[in-house]
Design a protein around this motif. Structure first.
Motif, mmCIF file in Angstrom:
data_model
loop_
_atom_site.group_PDB
_atom_site.id
_atom_site.type_symbol
_atom_site.label_atom_id
_atom_site.label_comp_id
_atom_site.label_asym_id
_atom_site.label_seq_id
_atom_site.Cartn_x
_atom_site.Cartn_y
_atom_site.Cartn_z
ATOM 1 N N LEU A 285 0.916 -1.275 0.000
ATOM 2 C CA LEU A 285 0.037 -0.071 -0.185
ATOM 3 C C LEU A 285 0.880 1.357 -0.012
ATOM 4 C CD1 LEU A 285 -2.843 -1.017 2.644
ATOM 5 C CD2 LEU A 285 -2.401 -1.581 0.059
ATOM 6 N N LEU B 78 -0.657 -0.649 -4.702
ATOM 7 C CA LEU B 78 -1.996 0.035 -4.637
ATOM 8 C C LEU B 78 -1.569 1.467 -4.200
ATOM 9 C CD1 LEU B 78 -2.867 -3.030 -3.899
ATOM 10 C CD2 LEU B 78 -5.073 -1.864 -3.319
ATOM 11 N N LEU C 193 -2.625 4.460 -2.357
ATOM 12 C CA LEU C 193 -3.704 5.166 -1.659
ATOM 13 C C LEU C 193 -3.419 6.507 -1.363
ATOM 14 C CD1 LEU C 193 -4.022 1.922 -1.102
ATOM 15 C CD2 LEU C 193 -4.856 2.383 1.025
ATOM 16 N N THR D 94 -6.646 3.535 -6.239
ATOM 17 C CA THR D 94 -7.447 3.280 -5.297
ATOM 18 C C THR D 94 -7.959 4.366 -4.696
ATOM 19 O OG1 THR D 94 -5.979 1.455 -4.764
ATOM 20 C CG2 THR D 94 -7.622 2.059 -3.099
ATOM 21 N N VAL E 279 -9.698 6.272 -1.384
ATOM 22 C CA VAL E 279 -9.917 5.762 0.004
ATOM 23 C C VAL E 279 -10.858 6.874 0.602
ATOM 24 C CG1 VAL E 279 -8.462 5.763 1.891
ATOM 25 C CG2 VAL E 279 -7.293 5.464 -0.207
ATOM 26 N N LEU F 26 -12.653 1.029 0.494
ATOM 27 C CA LEU F 26 -11.854 1.220 -0.763
ATOM 28 C C LEU F 26 -12.249 0.990 -2.150
ATOM 29 C CD1 LEU F 26 -8.721 -0.203 0.475
ATOM 30 C CD2 LEU F 26 -8.919 2.041 0.635
ATOM 31 N N ILE G 128 -11.007 0.010 -6.202
ATOM 32 C CA ILE G 128 -9.704 -0.035 -6.491
ATOM 33 C C ILE G 128 -10.116 -0.482 -8.269
ATOM 34 C CG2 ILE G 128 -8.805 -1.037 -4.540
ATOM 35 C CD1 ILE G 128 -8.908 -3.870 -5.681
ATOM 36 N N SER H 80 -6.803 -7.971 -8.252
ATOM 37 C CA SER H 80 -7.935 -7.201 -7.591
ATOM 38 C C SER H 80 -8.715 -8.189 -6.766
ATOM 39 C CB SER H 80 -8.588 -6.322 -8.669
ATOM 40 O OG SER H 80 -7.835 -5.537 -9.003
ATOM 41 N N THR I 45 -14.138 -3.467 0.138
ATOM 42 C CA THR I 45 -13.445 -2.942 -1.085
ATOM 43 C C THR I 45 -14.095 -3.567 -2.368
ATOM 44 O OG1 THR I 45 -11.240 -3.260 0.144
ATOM 45 C CG2 THR I 45 -11.003 -3.385 -2.363
ATOM 46 N N VAL J 67 -12.715 3.424 -11.836
ATOM 47 C CA VAL J 67 -12.075 4.219 -10.665
ATOM 48 C C VAL J 67 -11.654 5.600 -10.740
ATOM 49 C CG1 VAL J 67 -9.704 3.542 -10.962
ATOM 50 C CG2 VAL J 67 -10.662 3.532 -8.612
#
Length: 298
Positions: free
Chosen positions: A72, A98, A100, A121, A123, A143, A145, A151, A165, A171
């Protein structure tokens, strides 16, 4: 599963704590004061329902991402390129990365640095670092994504840890929705250092937010980004659900740190200028926050 958080501030520590509580091996790459506190007593995880200490590994070294299956990437937007370069040589070949981060183009910029796919992503979490190695959760945590070969695995892994998620083919729309919310709240909370409830109660703030959102929507439309038509209602109604919340920009200014304003209102203002769209409200907020950053350096 081995998971690493690069740039473990409030957001990274929140998701790290959730994943560690689910039994995953967590490494937080974070600032020295947090590393020292975590090594001494673990990561303090405070929520409205409980407070507990979560055992995690913490380091200041980018090599902490080595062998991680999921990474992350949570650094400030202004540090995307430099932090990406720091971890590039330590990444496992099949690691899922990812982004974030605030803003709408960080995954793309990080992908250019690393030369490999990065999952964008969006958040949605309210949290803060209330002290060294101490993360406080105020609300939400889901989240959105982008699609990737990993995924579905990420959704399952995160879901088992209590992190809702969703995979979205669009996205970028979710990222723009969050960008617009941030553009409306972050600077206006930061400049007077007021929480959302008190801030929105001041006469003229709602009208100013309406102007900010309109400018953002004009830029998004020109870029062919679809944003939910109810975004203004979402923005104006947000404060009632978290009246005591301060923006991340407010926290940064209060601590004398550089903000992400260039990747929020500043991004809208720059993109608007490139497209020939006037964005005076976003431009002014960008300038005022940057002036306050300059004052903090004196």
């Amino acid at each position: 599963m081995k998971i690493a958080i690069m740039g473990a501030g409030a957001v990274g520590c929140y998701y790290g704590a959730m994943l560690a509580r689910a039994g995953h091996a967590l490494t937080l790459i974070t600032r020295p004061q947090h590393v020292e506190a975590i090594k001494e007593r673990g990561l303090v995880f405070e929520t409205k329902a409980f407070t507990e200490t979560v055992p995690v590994t913490a380091t200041t070294q980018p090599s902490g991402v080595a062998d991680a299956e999921i990474i992350l990437f949570c650094v400030k937007s202004g540090d995307t390129a430099s932090a990406g370069n720091d971890i590039a040589s330590h990444l496992a070949t099949d690691a899922s990365i990812l982004s974030l981060q605030n803003g709408v183009d960080n995954a793309e910029r990080l992908q250019e640095v690393l030369g490999r796919p990065v999952i964008p992503t969006a958040v949605y979490v309210a949290c803060e670092m209330s002290g060294p190695g101490h993360v406080r959760h105020h609300g939400r945590g889901e989240l959105v994504i982008g699609p990737s070969p990993s995924s579905a695995m990420i959704v399952e892994t995160f879901g088992q840890a209590g992190i809702g998620t969703e995979i979205s083919d669009n996205v970028i729309s979710a990222l723009w929705t969050k960008l617009i919310v941030n553009c409306a709240y972050n600077a206006l909370s930061a400049i007077p250092q007021l929480p959302y409830g008190r801030m929105t109660a001041v006469e003229g703030v709602g009208a100013s937010m309406t102007d900010i959102v309109a400018e953002c929507l004009a830029v998004a439309k020109r870029k062919h980004i679809l944003v939910d038509e109810s975004i203004l209602d979402t923005v104006l109604g947000l404060a009632s659900g978290m009246p005591d919340q301060f923006s991340s920009t407010a926290h940064d200014l209060a601590r004398g740190k550089m903000t992400e304003i260039d990747h929020l209102n500043g991004y809208v203002a720059r993109t608007g200028a490139q497209l020939g769209i006037a964005t005076p409200a976003n431009r002014l907020l960008t300038v005022v926050v940057k002036l306050m950053e300059e004052r903090s350096r004196s």
